[in-house]
Design a protein around this motif. Sequence first.
Motif, PDB file in Angstrom:
ATOM      1  N   UNK A  24      75.988  17.778  66.202  1.00 46.93           N
ATOM      2  CA  UNK A  24      75.910  17.380  67.604  1.00 46.93           C
ATOM      3  C   UNK A  24      74.584  17.850  68.193  1.00 46.93           C
ATOM      4  N   UNK A  25      74.123  17.106  69.195  1.00 48.91           N
ATOM      5  CA  UNK A  25      72.899  17.462  69.903  1.00 48.91           C
ATOM      6  C   UNK A  25      72.985  16.923  71.323  1.00 48.91           C
ATOM      7  N   UNK A  26      72.023  17.322  72.135  1.00 46.19           N
ATOM      8  CA  UNK A  26      71.863  16.736  73.457  1.00 46.19           C
ATOM      9  C   UNK A  26      70.923  15.550  73.314  1.00 46.19           C
ATOM     10  N   UNK A  27      71.186  14.441  74.003  1.00 47.26           N
ATOM     11  CA  UNK A  27      70.319  13.267  73.878  1.00 47.26           C
ATOM     12  C   UNK A  27      68.877  13.582  74.260  1.00 47.26           C
ATOM     13  N   UNK A  28      67.951  12.933  73.606  1.00 42.49           N
ATOM     14  CA  UNK A  28      66.529  13.122  73.888  1.00 42.49           C
ATOM     15  C   UNK A  28      65.703  12.786  72.674  1.00 42.49           C
TER      16      UNK A  28
END
Length: 134
Positions: free
Chosen positions: A36-40
């Motif tokens: 998982x990651x934060x969008x960007x």
Amino acid sequence: MSGAAKVVEVVAAVIWKDGRYLGVKRPEGKAMAGAYEFPGGKIEPGETPEKALDRELCEELGIRPVTIAFFREKAHAYQHLSVRLHFFHVRAYDGEPLPLEGQDMEWLTPEQGRTRPFLEADRDIVDALVAETA
């Protein structure tokens, strides 16, 4: 011996909706798939972090941020890559986030975020979001 690896400048958005933030799962075929990651994404030459965030969110999710608030900056070294991450809170945006790059997405409460396999560089951000909303 070679010199230090180039640092890649990256933006990441903590996108909020109804007390939850958007976690994005990296699709198969990408490095660190399944995490998982934060969008960007990467800041292109000549772009400000805010402009890069606007472009990346449009490309990845089909949304345009209306409010962008700087959250924090941090450096992280993976085995194969060094990054400097610029995190922003996005609390208002035009459009509805869609997985335009085949990624899975999930709206997470700050506590739920701790149960997902976030990228190493994002884990202290996940913890900070819990502390902020406690």
